[in-house]
Design a protein around this motif. Structure first.
Motif, PDB file in Angstrom:
ATOM      1  N   ASN A  55       0.816  -1.220   0.000  1.00  0.00           N
ATOM      2  CA  ASN A  55       0.000   0.000   0.000  1.00  0.00           C
ATOM      3  C   ASN A  55       0.848   1.268   0.000  1.00  0.00           C
ATOM      4  O   ASN A  55       0.545   2.230  -0.714  1.00  0.00           O
ATOM      5  N   SER A 219      -0.408  -6.082  17.718  1.00  0.00           N
ATOM      6  CA  SER A 219       0.522  -5.167  17.055  1.00  0.00           C
ATOM      7  C   SER A 219       0.571  -5.366  15.547  1.00  0.00           C
ATOM      8  O   SER A 219       1.469  -4.854  14.887  1.00  0.00           O
ATOM      9  N   GLY A 220      -0.350  -6.116  15.018  1.00  0.00           N
ATOM     10  CA  GLY A 220      -0.467  -6.226  13.571  1.00  0.00           C
ATOM     11  C   GLY A 220       0.480  -7.227  12.938  1.00  0.00           C
ATOM     12  O   GLY A 220       0.866  -7.060  11.778  1.00  0.00           O
ATOM     13  N   GLN A 223      -0.359  -8.381   9.567  1.00  0.00           N
ATOM     14  CA  GLN A 223      -0.518  -7.358   8.523  1.00  0.00           C
ATOM     15  C   GLN A 223       0.812  -6.746   8.094  1.00  0.00           C
ATOM     16  O   GLN A 223       0.835  -5.764   7.363  1.00  0.00           O
ATOM     17  N   LEU A 224       1.904  -7.302   8.566  1.00  0.00           N
ATOM     18  CA  LEU A 224       3.199  -6.662   8.309  1.00  0.00           C
ATOM     19  C   LEU A 224       3.580  -6.669   6.837  1.00  0.00           C
ATOM     20  O   LEU A 224       4.289  -5.786   6.365  1.00  0.00           O
ATOM     21  N   GLU A 248     -12.860  -7.081  13.276  1.00  0.00           N
ATOM     22  CA  GLU A 248     -13.200  -5.779  12.671  1.00  0.00           C
ATOM     23  C   GLU A 248     -14.711  -5.609  12.619  1.00  0.00           C
ATOM     24  O   GLU A 248     -15.439  -6.525  12.328  1.00  0.00           O
TER      25      GLU A 248
ATOM     26  N   ARG B 242       5.476   2.000  13.798  1.00  0.00           N
ATOM     27  CA  ARG B 242       4.289   2.290  12.978  1.00  0.00           C
ATOM     28  C   ARG B 242       3.199   1.246  13.214  1.00  0.00           C
ATOM     29  O   ARG B 242       3.461   0.040  13.201  1.00  0.00           O
ATOM     30  N   MET B 244       0.186  -0.908  12.004  1.00  0.00           N
ATOM     31  CA  MET B 244      -0.207  -1.390  10.677  1.00  0.00           C
ATOM     32  C   MET B 244      -1.701  -1.289  10.415  1.00  0.00           C
ATOM     33  O   MET B 244      -2.126  -1.059   9.278  1.00  0.00           O
ATOM     34  N   ALA B 245      -2.508  -1.488  11.445  1.00  0.00           N
ATOM     35  CA  ALA B 245      -3.958  -1.480  11.217  1.00  0.00           C
ATOM     36  C   ALA B 245      -4.410  -0.099  10.735  1.00  0.00           C
ATOM     37  O   ALA B 245      -5.164   0.024   9.758  1.00  0.00           O
ATOM     38  N   ASN B 248      -3.150   0.562   7.131  1.00  0.00           N
ATOM     39  CA  ASN B 248      -3.924  -0.057   6.055  1.00  0.00           C
ATOM     40  C   ASN B 248      -5.289   0.586   5.878  1.00  0.00           C
ATOM     41  O   ASN B 248      -5.815   0.648   4.767  1.00  0.00           O
TER      42      ASN B 248
END
Lengths: 248, 532
Positions: A55, A219-220, A223-224, A248, B242, B244-245, B248
Motif C-alpha cells: 500500500n 501489534s499487527g 498485517q506486516l 473488525e 508504525r 499497521m492497522a 492499512n
C-alpha cells in the motif's frame, strides 16, 4: 498512455514499446492491431506492477503519476552520450549491500593492470566470489562460520547473493583460482543480516506469557507484509490474533 | 474517558525538481499538484482548527528539498502561472458543463478550489506557505521535524557514516533556517532504518525517530508494549513503531477508506478524456495528455461505467470515515491499555501527499478527525488524544530499552524497491562520489573563492544524486528517463568538479550555471564531508 495516444504514435515507436513490453507481434499485424496489443500489454504491466507493490508504495507512486505509466518521453529517451556514466572506475574494490534477510547485492571492480596480472598466472582458471559467514561484524575479531563460492566471469561486475542464513554477518571476497591456490583480489565490507522474524524467546517460549502474547497479537503481526525467515508466528499468538485483532 | 493517544505524522516530501533552463518543465508539476491538493488544504485546515480553538496536534516532517522548492521564487512564480492556466480552464469548463448539472457541480468546485488556492497562496500567505507552517509549529498545533537532506534510502549508505552524517547536518541546518529552531526528531526516508543511525542522531541532538512495525517486533528481545509505546535505543534515542492497522485503513485502495465508491476517482481526468483540440493548451507541450486535476467521476466500483462525482456526498463520507477511524483507535486503546505499563500510543505515519492528491477527500477526513476527537473530549465520551512526539515524551517515560532492526515500509519490509535489477547501477556511482568528496576535503581543507564555490556545489551534487526518489521512479516505470538522467546529471556535475580541481581549471560560467540550477542547500559547507 491512452489507446488514443498510442494510435497517434509512429509504427516505429509502437514496435519499440512492444519490444519493451515483450509483446509478440504477428508478422501480419497492422497498425490497429499493434495498438491493441500494446495497449493490452500496458494495462497488464500496470496491473502486475501495482500488484507487486504494497500500500505504501502504491500511494507513493501516485505522487509521480502525471501521465499514465509510460510517457512518450520514456519512449524517446534523450540520446546524449555526454549523459552516460562510466561503467566502472578502474579501481580494485568490492562493496556488499544487504537488501533484506535473504538477499545481498555485491558490486566490484578490478584495476586493469591487476586483472591482467592475475589472469597471466599460468595456472589461472577462473574468478571466484566467496561468500563468507562470520560470527562477528568486525574483521578484527571474527571467526569464519561457513563459506561458499560462486564462479564469476571476468567481465562480471555485480551479483545478487541468496543468503543461506539470517541473524548473522557476511563478507564477500573476490579471488582468482590458480591451480590449487586462491589468490585474494579484494574483500568487501562486512554486512549484518537481520533475523527477519520474531525473537527466539517469543517463537520458542515454553512458558506462555499471555499478556505479552496478546500485545504482540494486537501489534499487527499478520498485517506486516513481511516474509518471515525465521520461525512462523507461534500458533498460540495466531489464535490470539483471531480473537483480538481480527474482530473488525 | 481518554483511552490513549494517536500520533499522526504527515511526511511532506518531493524530490528537488527545478529547471530554470526550460520555460516549463513537466516534472515541476509534481510540486504544483501537491501545493494545490495537499499543502494549501492542510494549511487551510490548520487555520480553521486554530480559529475554532479545536484541540489536538500532529507531527509533520518537511523534507529539505521540498522546503527549498517551496521557498524558491522561480517555482513560486511558475506555480502562480500554473494556477492561472487551471483557473482559465475552469472558466471554460464551467461554460462547457453548464447544461449538464452532473458535471457542472464538480467543474464549479474545481474552479472555486483553484481560485481559492491562488488567493491563499498570493494574498493570504504571500507565497511563503512554509512561514505559515512555522506559525502553526510555534503555536504547537504541529511539531515540525525533518528528514535526511536529499531523502536517500539510508540503509543503502550504512557503510558510510560520512554520507549519512552530512545528510543529517544539512537537514538540521535547513530546517532551523526556516522554522527558527533545530528539529528534535527525524523521519527516515521510506521509514528506512539501519542499526547504528541512532548514534548519528544522538550526536546532533535528535531525540526520536520512527521505524516500521517489524523494526521493533523483530528485535533481539520481545517488544513488551508491541507498537503501542516507543522503545529506547541503547543510546537513549526513542524509536516509535508504525501501527499497521491504521496504516492499512488509510493506505489501502481496496479495503481502506480511499477506495470508497463515493470518493473521487483519481484515474479519470479531463486531460485524458476530452478532445485534444480543446484540452491542448492545458496539457504538456500541447500534445502529451497528462492529468490536469479536473476529475469528474466518483470511484463507483470496479467498473468503467463511473458515476459523476458528488462533492457533498463525498464530504459526508469523509466525516463518517473519520468517526469510524476514531472508533477503532478508541477500541484498540481500550484493549491494549490494560496489557501494557504505559498509556498506549498509536503511531500513524503517512505520506502527506496521499491526502488531497490521490485521496481527494483526505484533508476533509483529517479535519473531521480532529473536530470529532475534540467534541468527544469535551463531552467526556470515550476518546483518544492527538499528540505530537514532543507532547507525548513530556508526559511519558520508562520505556523499554531495545534496539530496532533493519527495516522499511517498502515492499516486503526491507530494501527491494530501492535495490533491484533496474536501479542497482546507481549505487556504484553514488558511493564513489561520497568517497571522492571525502578525498576532496582532504586535498582542499580550507579553500575560499571560486574553489570553495566549486567544492560546495560538488557537495550539493553528491547529496542530490542520493535521493531515494530516483531509484524508486526508475523501478516504478513512470518517469524512468527523467530519473535516470537526474542521477547521471548529479554524478556528472560532481565528477566534472572533481576532475576540474585535479586539473586546476574551473569554468566560472559552467559553475555559475550549475549553481543557479541546483541551488538547494544554499549554505552547505563542503568541509562537512571531512568531519569525523
Amino acid at each position: 498512455m491512452t489507446r488514443e495516444r498510442l494510435a497517434g504514435l509512429s509504427e516505429e515507436l509502437l514496435h519499440k514499446l512492444a519490444d519493451k513490453l515483450d509483446v509478440d507481434i504477428p508478422d501480419d499485424a497492422e497498425v490497429g492491431g499493434l495498438v491493441d496489443l500494446v495497449s493490452d500489454a500496458l494495462e497488464e504491466a500496470r496491473a502486475d506492477h501495482n500488484e507487486s507493490n504494497n500500500n505504501a508504495m502504491r500511494v507513493e507512486e501516485r505522487k509521480y503519476e502525471l501521465a499514465r505509466f509510460f510517457s512518450e518521453k520514456d519512449l524517446t529517451p534523450v540520446n546524449d552520450d555526454e549523459n552516460d556514466l562510466p561503467e566502472r572506475y578502474n579501481e580494485t574494490r568490492m562493496h556488499l549491500m544487504v537488501r533484506d534477510p535473504a538477499w545481498a547485492f555485491c558490486y566490484w571492480d578490478v584495476r586493469d593492470e591487476q586483472l591482467v596480472s592475475v589472469t597471466a598466472d599460468p595456472e589461472f582458471e577462473e574468478l571466484i566470489l566467496r561468500i563468507v559467514e562470520m560470527d562477528s561484524l568486525s574483521f578484527d575479531d571474527h571467526t569464519v562460520v561457513d563459506s561458499f563460492e560462486i564462479p564469476v566471469r571476468l567481465n562480471d561486475k555485480s551479483r545478487y547473493i541468496n543468503l543461506p542464513r539470517q541473524d548473522t554477518s557476511y563478507y564477500t571476497e573476490l579471488t582468482a583460482l590458480c591451480g590449487d591456490r586462491h589468490i585474494s583480489i579484494c574483500r568487501s565490507n562486512p554486512i549484518s543480516v537481520p533475523r527477519g522474524g520474531l525473537p527466539d524467546v517469543v517463537s520458542h517460549a515454553n512458558a506462555v506469557d499471555d499478556r505479552k502474547d496478546r500485545v504482540l497479537a494486537l501489534s499487527g503481526l499478520e498485517q506486516l507484509g513481511v516474509p518471515r525467515f525465521g520461525s512462523e508466528i507461534p500458533g498460540r499468538i495466531i489464535s490470539l490474533i483471531d480473537r483480538y485483532a481480527g474482530n473488525e | 474517558m481518554k483511552y490513549g493517544s494517536v500520533m499522526l505524522l504527515l511526511h511532506a516530501h518531493l524530490p528537488f525538481v527545478r529547471h530554470p533552463e526550460h520555460d516549463s518543465f513537466l516534472e515541476e508539476m509534481w510540486l504544483f499538484e501537491a501545493i494545490s491538493e495537499t499543502y494549501l488544504p492542510i494549511l487551510g485546515m490548520l487555520d480553521r482548527l486554530e480559529r475554532d480553538d479545536v484541540s489536538g496536534s500532529f507531527c509533520m516532517s518537511f523534507s529539505p528539498t521540498l522546503v527549498s522548492m517551496l521557498t524558491d521564487e522561480l517555482l513560486q512564480n511558475r506555480y502562480i502561472a500554473h494556477l492561472d492556466r487551471l483557473i482559465e480552464l475552469g472558466h471554460k469548463e464551467r461554460e462547457r458543463t453548464m447544461a449538464d448539472p452532473e458535471f457542472a457541480q464538480p467543474a464549479a468546485m474545481y474552479l472555486d478550489m483553484y481560485s481559492r488556492c491562488r488567493t491563499a497562496f498570493v494574498d493570504t500567505y504571500d507565497r511563503d506557505i512554509i512561514a505559515r507552517f512555522r506559525h502553526h509549529a510555534e503555536t504547537g498545533r504541529i511539531q515540525a521535524i525533518t528528514t535526511l537532506a536529499s531523502h536517500p534510502f539510508a540503509p543503502m549508505y550504512q557503510d558510510s557514516d560520512a554520507a549519512i552524517r552530512v545528510q543529517i547536518q544539512v537537514a538540521i541546518h535547513e530546517h532551523a533556517a526556516v522554522f527558527g529552531k533545530r528539529p528534535r526528531g527525524f523521519w527516515l526516508p521510506e521509514c528506512g532504518y539501519y542499526p547504528g543511525i541512532e548514534d548519528l542522531f544522538d550526536e546532533f541532538g535528535i531525540t526520536f525517530f520512527f521505524v516500521a512495525a517489524h523494526g521493533l517486533l523483530f528485535g533481539e528481545e520481545p517488544a513488551e508494549c508491541g507498537v503501542y509505546a516507543p522503545v529506547q535505543c541503547s543510546n537513549g534515542v526513542l524509536a516509535f513503531g508504525r501501527d499497521m492497522a491504521s496504516a492499512n485503513a488509510v493506505w489501502s485502495e481496496s479495503e481502506g477508506y480511499p477506495g470508497d465508491p463515493e470518493y473521487r476517482e483519481f484515474y479519470r481526468d479531463i486531460g485524458h478524456d476530452l478532445p485534444i483540440d480543446y484540452i491542448a493548451p492545458y496539457i504538456h507541450l500541447q500534445s502529451e495528455r497528462i492529468n490536469t486535476g479536473y476529475k469528474y467521476y466518483a470511484i463507483t466500483g470496479k467498473t468503467d461505467q463511473k458515476r459523476p462525482y458528488l462533492p457533498a456526498r463525498a464530504s459526508e463520507k469523509a466525516v463518517s470515515h473519520a468517526e469510524n477511524f476514531l472508533f477503532k483507535q478508541v477500541r484498540q486503546c481500550r484493549i491494549v491499555g490494560p496489557l501494557i505499563d504505559n498509556v498506549p500510543v498509536i503511531v500513524c505515519p503517512y505520506d502527506a501527499e496521499l491526502f488531497g492528491h490521490w485521496w481527494f477527500e483526505g484533508v476533509q477526513w483529517l479535519e473531521a478527525l480532529f473536530r470529532r476527537a475534540h467534541q468527544a473530549a469535551i463531552a467526556d465520551e470515550d476518546w483518544v488524544e492527538f499528540v505530537t512526539p514532543q507532547g507525548y515524551m513530556q508526559t511519558h517515560n520508562g520505556f523499554q530499552v531495545l534496539d530496532p532492526v533493519l527495516s522499511s515500509w517498502g515492499n516486503k519490509g526491507y530494501g527491494e524497491v530501492w535495490l533491484d535489477g533496474s536501479n542497482d547501477w546507481v549505487y556504484r556511482h553514488t558511493h564513489k562520489a561520497v568517497e571522492r568528496m571525502i578525498d576532496l576535503v582532504k586535498r582542499y581543507p580550507n579553500e575560499t573563492g571560486l574553489k570553495q564555490r566549486a567544492l560546495n556545489q560538488a557537495a550539493r551534487e553528491v547529496l542530490l544524486s542520493q535521493a531515494s526518489d530516483w531509484p524508486f521512479i526508475i523501478r516504478s516505470g513512470t518517469a524512468v528517463s527523467y530519473a535516470e538522467a537526474r542521477v547521471k546529471e548529479h554524478i556528472r556535475n560532481f565528477t566534472h568538479i572533481y576532475d576540474s580541481l585535479s586539473g586546476g581549471m574551473i569554468s566560472t560560467e559552467w559553475l555559475t550555471r550549475v549553481e543557479r540550477r541546483n541551488n538547494c542547500f544554499a549554505d552547505i559547507d563542503y568541509r562537512l564531508f571531512g568531519r569525523p
